[in-house]
Motif scaffolding. Structure first.
Motif, PDB file in Angstrom:
ATOM      1  N   GLY A  37      10.233  38.310   9.458  1.00 58.86           N
ATOM      2  CA  GLY A  37      10.691  38.250  10.845  1.00 58.86           C
ATOM      3  C   GLY A  37       9.556  37.906  11.786  1.00 58.86           C
ATOM      4  N   GLY A  38       9.841  36.980  12.697  1.00 55.46           N
ATOM      5  CA  GLY A  38       8.821  36.651  13.684  1.00 55.46           C
ATOM      6  C   GLY A  38       8.938  37.639  14.834  1.00 55.46           C
ATOM      7  N   LYS A  39       7.960  38.542  14.958  1.00 57.66           N
ATOM      8  CA  LYS A  39       8.031  39.522  16.039  1.00 57.66           C
ATOM      9  C   LYS A  39       6.670  39.535  16.730  1.00 57.66           C
ATOM     10  CE  LYS A  39      10.042  44.023  16.782  1.00 57.66           C
ATOM     11  NZ  LYS A  39      10.375  45.301  16.205  1.00 57.66           N
ATOM     12  N   THR A 111      18.776  30.242  25.602  1.00 55.41           N
ATOM     13  CA  THR A 111      18.393  31.661  25.570  1.00 55.41           C
ATOM     14  C   THR A 111      17.405  31.950  24.444  1.00 55.41           C
ATOM     15  OG1 THR A 111      20.314  32.123  24.226  1.00 55.41           O
ATOM     16  CG2 THR A 111      20.544  32.530  26.571  1.00 55.41           C
ATOM     17  N   GLY A 112      17.112  30.956  23.633  1.00 57.46           N
ATOM     18  CA  GLY A 112      16.144  31.137  22.555  1.00 57.46           C
ATOM     19  C   GLY A 112      16.178  29.878  21.720  1.00 57.46           C
ATOM     20  N   SER A 113      15.289  29.792  20.730  1.00 58.25           N
ATOM     21  CA  SER A 113      15.265  28.539  19.971  1.00 58.25           C
ATOM     22  C   SER A 113      16.425  28.455  18.985  1.00 58.25           C
ATOM     23  CB  SER A 113      13.922  28.348  19.266  1.00 58.25           C
ATOM     24  OG  SER A 113      13.543  29.511  18.619  1.00 58.25           O
ATOM     25  N   GLN A 114      16.995  29.606  18.595  1.00 58.62           N
ATOM     26  CA  GLN A 114      18.135  29.545  17.674  1.00 58.62           C
ATOM     27  C   GLN A 114      19.330  28.861  18.353  1.00 58.62           C
ATOM     28  OE1 GLN A 114      17.792  30.610  14.427  1.00 58.62           O
ATOM     29  NE2 GLN A 114      19.720  29.563  14.128  1.00 58.62           N
ATOM     30  N   ALA A 116      19.068  26.678  20.671  1.00 55.41           N
ATOM     31  CA  ALA A 116      18.718  25.255  20.760  1.00 55.41           C
ATOM     32  C   ALA A 116      19.002  24.559  19.428  1.00 55.41           C
ATOM     33  CB  ALA A 116      17.250  25.100  21.153  1.00 55.41           C
ATOM     34  N   ILE A 117      18.662  25.218  18.317  1.00 54.49           N
ATOM     35  CA  ILE A 117      18.910  24.625  16.992  1.00 54.49           C
ATOM     36  C   ILE A 117      20.413  24.362  16.814  1.00 54.49           C
ATOM     37  CG2 ILE A 117      18.931  25.141  14.491  1.00 54.49           C
ATOM     38  CD1 ILE A 117      16.224  26.579  14.921  1.00 54.49           C
ATOM     39  N   TYR A 118      21.242  25.348  17.147  1.00 56.35           N
ATOM     40  CA  TYR A 118      22.694  25.174  17.009  1.00 56.35           C
ATOM     41  C   TYR A 118      23.199  24.032  17.887  1.00 56.35           C
ATOM     42  CZ  TYR A 118      24.467  28.711  13.874  1.00 56.35           C
ATOM     43  OH  TYR A 118      24.771  29.417  12.747  1.00 56.35           O
ATOM     44  N   ALA A 137      12.134  26.757   4.060  1.00 55.78           N
ATOM     45  CA  ALA A 137      12.285  26.463   5.493  1.00 55.78           C
ATOM     46  C   ALA A 137      12.809  27.710   6.211  1.00 55.78           C
ATOM     47  CB  ALA A 137      13.263  25.313   5.691  1.00 55.78           C
ATOM     48  N   TYR A 138      12.668  27.691   7.529  1.00 53.61           N
ATOM     49  CA  TYR A 138      13.185  28.785   8.354  1.00 53.61           C
ATOM     50  C   TYR A 138      14.703  28.924   8.132  1.00 53.61           C
ATOM     51  CZ  TYR A 138      14.962  31.043  12.544  1.00 53.61           C
ATOM     52  OH  TYR A 138      15.641  31.850  13.411  1.00 53.61           O
ATOM     53  N   LEU A 139      15.093  30.123   7.740  1.00 49.89           N
ATOM     54  CA  LEU A 139      16.487  30.335   7.319  1.00 49.89           C
ATOM     55  C   LEU A 139      17.513  30.113   8.411  1.00 49.89           C
ATOM     56  CD1 LEU A 139      16.140  33.317   4.961  1.00 49.89           C
ATOM     57  CD2 LEU A 139      17.387  31.207   4.524  1.00 49.89           C
ATOM     58  N   ILE A 185      14.733  15.133  10.558  1.00 50.71           N
ATOM     59  CA  ILE A 185      13.739  15.868   9.780  1.00 50.71           C
ATOM     60  C   ILE A 185      13.424  17.120  10.598  1.00 50.71           C
ATOM     61  CG2 ILE A 185      11.391  15.818   8.852  1.00 50.71           C
ATOM     62  CD1 ILE A 185      11.583  12.674   9.293  1.00 50.71           C
ATOM     63  N   TYR A 186      13.530  18.267   9.969  1.00 53.06           N
ATOM     64  CA  TYR A 186      13.222  19.517  10.678  1.00 53.06           C
ATOM     65  C   TYR A 186      11.832  19.977  10.275  1.00 53.06           C
ATOM     66  CZ  TYR A 186      13.312  24.537  11.648  1.00 53.06           C
ATOM     67  OH  TYR A 186      13.010  25.799  12.080  1.00 53.06           O
ATOM     68  N   VAL A 187      10.997  20.229  11.262  1.00 52.31           N
ATOM     69  CA  VAL A 187       9.620  20.624  10.943  1.00 52.31           C
ATOM     70  C   VAL A 187       9.081  21.568  12.012  1.00 52.31           C
ATOM     71  CG1 VAL A 187       8.628  18.577  12.078  1.00 52.31           C
ATOM     72  CG2 VAL A 187       7.344  19.702  10.296  1.00 52.31           C
ATOM     73  N   ILE A 188       8.302  22.554  11.579  1.00 55.24           N
ATOM     74  CA  ILE A 188       7.606  23.434  12.540  1.00 55.24           C
ATOM     75  C   ILE A 188       6.113  23.140  12.369  1.00 55.24           C
ATOM     76  CG2 ILE A 188       7.208  25.806  13.311  1.00 55.24           C
ATOM     77  CD1 ILE A 188       9.736  26.604  11.777  1.00 55.24           C
ATOM     78  N   PRO A 189       5.554  22.278  13.248  1.00 54.35           N
ATOM     79  CA  PRO A 189       4.182  21.826  13.007  1.00 54.35           C
ATOM     80  C   PRO A 189       3.119  22.906  13.221  1.00 54.35           C
ATOM     81  CG  PRO A 189       5.094  20.792  14.982  1.00 54.35           C
ATOM     82  CD  PRO A 189       6.183  21.625  14.406  1.00 54.35           C
ATOM     83  N   ASP A 192       4.133  27.521  10.871  1.00 53.79           N
ATOM     84  CA  ASP A 192       5.474  27.404  10.295  1.00 53.79           C
ATOM     85  C   ASP A 192       6.001  28.761   9.825  1.00 53.79           C
ATOM     86  OD1 ASP A 192       7.632  25.733   8.852  1.00 53.79           O
ATOM     87  OD2 ASP A 192       6.802  26.976   7.248  1.00 53.79           O
ATOM     88  N   ASN A 193       7.286  28.941   9.971  1.00 52.66           N
ATOM     89  CA  ASN A 193       7.964  30.104   9.386  1.00 52.66           C
ATOM     90  C   ASN A 193       8.784  29.587   8.206  1.00 52.66           C
ATOM     91  OD1 ASN A 193       9.619  32.220   8.717  1.00 52.66           O
ATOM     92  ND2 ASN A 193      10.397  32.580  10.789  1.00 52.66           N
ATOM     93  N   PRO A 194       8.622  30.027   6.959  1.00 47.16           N
ATOM     94  CA  PRO A 194       7.849  31.213   6.576  1.00 47.16           C
ATOM     95  C   PRO A 194       6.447  30.929   6.042  1.00 47.16           C
ATOM     96  CG  PRO A 194       9.245  30.579   4.748  1.00 47.16           C
ATOM     97  CD  PRO A 194       9.463  29.550   5.834  1.00 47.16           C
TER      98      PRO A 194
END
Ligand code: PLP
Length: 219
Positions: A37-39, A111-114, A116-118, A137-139, A185-189, A192-194
């Motif tokens: 978890g990213g906290k 309200t958050g990046s989740q 935005a992803i949706y 990849a981030y679940l 392409i999905y990437v967290i430059p 990255d999580n995880p």
């Protein structure tokens, strides 16, 4: 004891398609470092508290001046894309700090990046479209892509993020296997999580070139 509901119902089909979380599976083992978890441990606590105090004082002042209607405006629904002043603030930041050619109308607040992803997947994907993601990849992304019935092609994660040449191969694989070019392409430059990896500048530039060459969006 939990009382059963007086009716029966089925969950939506996509909920059956979501694979078991690899991270949760790993957590059954005793691990030294917890990456599930990213906290954030560091937050601007004083600045956030002071902002709330300032907002409260401003609203109380307006009420004192008989302007309750304006306070209702503050706490009411805002435009779907976000408040203009906040969009301008972010656009200025991206222009001045990162040299990006953006204006406030290019910015949408979520309200958050989740969310935005949706929203991004919702407007980009038709069932059967292909997305390229790192492995692992981030679940939250994998679940959203599954929900929109995307075909997922993975490329291995390395210590320096994903390898642009692997991405090129994945794009070819997508054409062979699914008869279509991937949509994104999905990437967290950064961090990255995880995996925790950060892509060096050269890799980012190479990935950008691949995406440009092949006409695939980077999210
Ligand atoms: C990579 C990544 N994306 C999105 C999210 C979800 O973030 P938010 O809470 O902003 O919706 C997380 C949360 O851990 C994350 O790690």
């Amino acid at each position: 004891m939990v009382k059963p509901l007086p009716i029966t119902f089925d969950f939506a089909t996509w909920t059956q398609l979501v694979p078991e979380s690899e991270i949760r599976r790993l957590l059954r083992f005793k691990v030294r470092y917890y990456f599930a978890g990213g906290k954030p441990g560091v937050l601007p606590t004083e600045a956030l508290s002071n902002t709330l105090i300032e907002l409260g004082k401003y609203c109380l002042q307006l009420i004192g001046e008989g302007e309750r209607g304006r306070v209702i405006e503050v706490f009411n629904y805002c435009p779907t894309e976000g408040v203009k002043e906040l969009r301008e603030t972010f656009a200025n930041l991206l222009r001045e700090r990162d040299g990006l050619d953006v204006c406030w109308e290019d910015i949408t607040i979520t309200t958050g990046s989740q969310q935005a992803i949706y929203a991004i997947l919702d407007v980009l994907l038709n069932p059967g479209d292909v997305v390229i993601i790192p492995r692992p990849a981030y679940l939250g992304f994998v679940n959203a892509a599954t929900k929109f019935m995307a075909n997922i092609v993975t490329v291995p994660m390395t210590e320096q993020g994903i390898d642009p040449e692997h991405v090129r191969k994945a794009i070819r694989l997508s054409s062979e296997k699914f008869n279509r070019r991937p949509d994104l392409i999905y990437v967290i430059p950064d961090s990255d999580n995880p995996s925790g990896t950060t892509m060096p500048l050269k890799r980012r530039e190479e990935l950008f070139e691949v995406a440009l060459d092949e006409g695939v969006l980077i999210v």
